[in-house]
Motif scaffolding. Structure first.
Motif, PDB file in Angstrom:
ATOM      1  N   ASP A 126      -4.076   5.140  -3.099  1.00 48.84           N
ATOM      2  CA  ASP A 126      -5.235   6.036  -3.193  1.00 48.84           C
ATOM      3  C   ASP A 126      -4.853   7.331  -3.904  1.00 48.84           C
ATOM      4  OD1 ASP A 126      -3.621   7.080  -1.194  1.00 48.84           O
ATOM      5  OD2 ASP A 126      -5.301   7.853  -0.022  1.00 48.84           O
ATOM      6  N   ALA A 131      -0.307   6.389  -8.979  1.00 42.10           N
ATOM      7  CA  ALA A 131      -0.686   5.280  -9.848  1.00 42.10           C
ATOM      8  C   ALA A 131      -0.156   5.481 -11.263  1.00 42.10           C
ATOM      9  CB  ALA A 131      -2.203   5.132  -9.863  1.00 42.10           C
ATOM     10  N   VAL A 175      -0.866  -0.978  -4.496  1.00 40.22           N
ATOM     11  CA  VAL A 175      -2.196  -0.380  -4.389  1.00 40.22           C
ATOM     12  C   VAL A 175      -2.035   1.005  -3.789  1.00 40.22           C
ATOM     13  CG1 VAL A 175      -4.519  -0.574  -3.391  1.00 40.22           C
ATOM     14  CG2 VAL A 175      -3.252  -2.646  -4.038  1.00 40.22           C
ATOM     15  N   TYR A 200       0.846  -1.193   0.000  1.00 41.47           N
ATOM     16  CA  TYR A 200       0.000   0.000   0.000  1.00 41.47           C
ATOM     17  C   TYR A 200       0.884   1.247   0.000  1.00 41.47           C
ATOM     18  CZ  TYR A 200      -3.160   3.720   1.094  1.00 41.47           C
ATOM     19  OH  TYR A 200      -3.853   4.896   1.029  1.00 41.47           O
ATOM     20  N   ALA A 223     -13.633   0.097  -1.024  1.00 39.74           N
ATOM     21  CA  ALA A 223     -12.644  -0.591  -1.860  1.00 39.74           C
ATOM     22  C   ALA A 223     -11.514  -1.181  -1.033  1.00 39.74           C
ATOM     23  CB  ALA A 223     -12.087   0.378  -2.896  1.00 39.74           C
ATOM     24  N   TYR A 282      -8.845  -5.528   1.090  1.00 39.96           N
ATOM     25  CA  TYR A 282      -7.413  -5.805   1.030  1.00 39.96           C
ATOM     26  C   TYR A 282      -6.804  -6.126   2.399  1.00 39.96           C
ATOM     27  CZ  TYR A 282      -7.449  -3.950  -3.729  1.00 39.96           C
ATOM     28  OH  TYR A 282      -7.696  -3.742  -5.060  1.00 39.96           O
ATOM     29  N   HIS A 336       2.817  -3.283 -11.558  1.00 42.50           N
ATOM     30  CA  HIS A 336       1.423  -3.724 -11.451  1.00 42.50           C
ATOM     31  C   HIS A 336       0.762  -2.868 -10.374  1.00 42.50           C
ATOM     32  CE1 HIS A 336      -2.015  -6.115 -10.152  1.00 42.50           C
ATOM     33  NE2 HIS A 336      -1.895  -6.848 -11.248  1.00 42.50           N
ATOM     34  N   VAL A 337      -0.219  -2.035 -10.762  1.00 42.36           N
ATOM     35  CA  VAL A 337      -0.794  -1.080  -9.817  1.00 42.36           C
ATOM     36  C   VAL A 337      -2.320  -1.090  -9.873  1.00 42.36           C
ATOM     37  CG1 VAL A 337      -0.521   0.803 -11.495  1.00 42.36           C
ATOM     38  CG2 VAL A 337      -0.840   1.353  -9.078  1.00 42.36           C
ATOM     39  N   THR A 338      -2.938  -0.977  -8.686  1.00 42.82           N
ATOM     40  CA  THR A 338      -4.383  -0.852  -8.551  1.00 42.82           C
ATOM     41  C   THR A 338      -4.680   0.464  -7.847  1.00 42.82           C
ATOM     42  OG1 THR A 338      -4.690  -3.243  -8.393  1.00 42.82           O
ATOM     43  CG2 THR A 338      -6.467  -1.851  -7.537  1.00 42.82           C
ATOM     44  N   VAL A 339      -5.683   1.196  -8.349  1.00 41.54           N
ATOM     45  CA  VAL A 339      -6.078   2.467  -7.754  1.00 41.54           C
ATOM     46  C   VAL A 339      -7.390   2.274  -7.005  1.00 41.54           C
ATOM     47  CG1 VAL A 339      -6.478   4.924  -8.154  1.00 41.54           C
ATOM     48  CG2 VAL A 339      -5.098   3.611  -9.772  1.00 41.54           C
ATOM     49  N   LEU A 340      -7.422   2.693  -5.742  1.00 39.94           N
ATOM     50  CA  LEU A 340      -8.676   2.673  -4.995  1.00 39.94           C
ATOM     51  C   LEU A 340      -9.627   3.723  -5.576  1.00 39.94           C
ATOM     52  CD1 LEU A 340      -7.257   2.501  -1.345  1.00 39.94           C
ATOM     53  CD2 LEU A 340      -8.170   0.607  -2.707  1.00 39.94           C
ATOM     54  N   ARG A 364       2.868  -6.341  -5.997  1.00 38.45           N
ATOM     55  CA  ARG A 364       1.690  -5.639  -6.499  1.00 38.45           C
ATOM     56  C   ARG A 364       1.482  -4.393  -5.635  1.00 38.45           C
ATOM     57  NH1 ARG A 364      -2.919  -9.634  -5.883  1.00 38.45           N
ATOM     58  NH2 ARG A 364      -1.597 -10.351  -4.167  1.00 38.45           N
TER      59      ARG A 364
END
Length: 249
Positions: free
Chosen positions: A123, A128, A121, A99, A160, A164, A137-141, A119
């Motif tokens: 906010d 991002a 993640v 995070y 969201a 996690y 490899h990125v995920t956006v809340l 990975r």
């Protein structure tokens, strides 16, 4: 007195005192208050100080009561941030779900990350984009975009992140004391910090030494709820704490 010399003296006086009024500055420089006000406008626009009602304050002092924009923060304690983040990047392993909090210090961390098996993640929309541009490899809340910090807040963000369980996380901070803990100026963003910390196994707060002995408006964690990675002129009393890690420039 040349204009640039006058501006430099204003910045120096505000830095020395922490804050200065228009009247004080006009008397010290022997110029009119209207000229001082125009100078403060210029210095505020250049992010060399923050203009407030009746005078000016340093960027660091302003940071305790409001979120500075990323542009305002980029030049603050740059060398310390690089040293802190170079160390922090070594803590990320290939199997980690990481995070990344919003803010300029964590943004600097992205420059030092090398672990592409992990990975990530966040906010932060800007974080991002930077991670994606580097091939991570990125995920956006999801959530409501807060323009000053380019972070996402609100009920959609909370919903969201509830899915996690992060193995490691990194946060910025505005103030740190043993008594008042880790603090931030804005309640919505402080809540996201608090909840993401609760969902993270290994927690690291990345901060230069100027944040010690300061308290911002909203608490998001106890002093000992994270390992504090720092650099700079760290007050002696903090060096004795087991959760404070000091890195060298």
């Amino acid at each position: 007195m040349l204009a640039e010399e006058r501006l430099a003296r204003i910045v120096e006086m505000v830095a020395r005192q922490g804050t200065a009024t228009v009247t004080e500055l006009a008397a010290a420089l022997d110029i009119s208050e209207s000229t001082i006000r125009r100078d403060l406008d210029k210095l505020d626009q250049a992010h060399r100080l923050v203009k407030v009602h009746g005078g000016a304050t340093t960027l660091e002092s302003a940071h305790l009561t409001r979120d500075l924009t990323l542009e305002e923060r980029h030049g603050l304690h740059a060398e310390e941030k690089r040293a802190i983040c170079a160390f922090a990047a070594t803590l990320v392993g290939p199997d980690d779900l990481v995070y990344l909090d919003a803010g300029s210090t964590v943004e600097e961390l992205i420059n030092h990350l090398t672990e592409r098996g992990a990975r990530y993640v966040t906010d932060s929309v800007s974080h991002a984009m930077k991670l994606a541009a580097r091939g991570f490899h990125v995920t956006v809340l999801g959530g409501e975009l807060k323009s000053a910090t380019e972070s996402l807040v609100g009920p959609d963000t909370i919903a969201a992140l509830s899915r996690y369980h992060f193995t490691i996380g990194f946060w910025g901070v505005n103030g740190i004391t043993p008594e008042n803990g880790l603090t931030s100026p804005e309640s919505n963003e402080a809540l996201i910090k608090q909840l993401t910390m609760e969902h993270t196994a290994r927690r690291y707060v990345l901060t230069d030494a100027t944040k010690f002995d300061n308290t911002s408006l909203v608490r998001f964690g106890a002093f000992d709820s994270a390992t504090i990675v720092t650099c700079g002129d760290v007050p002696e009393k903090y060096k004795a704490f087991d959760n404070v890690v000091e890195v060298a420039l």
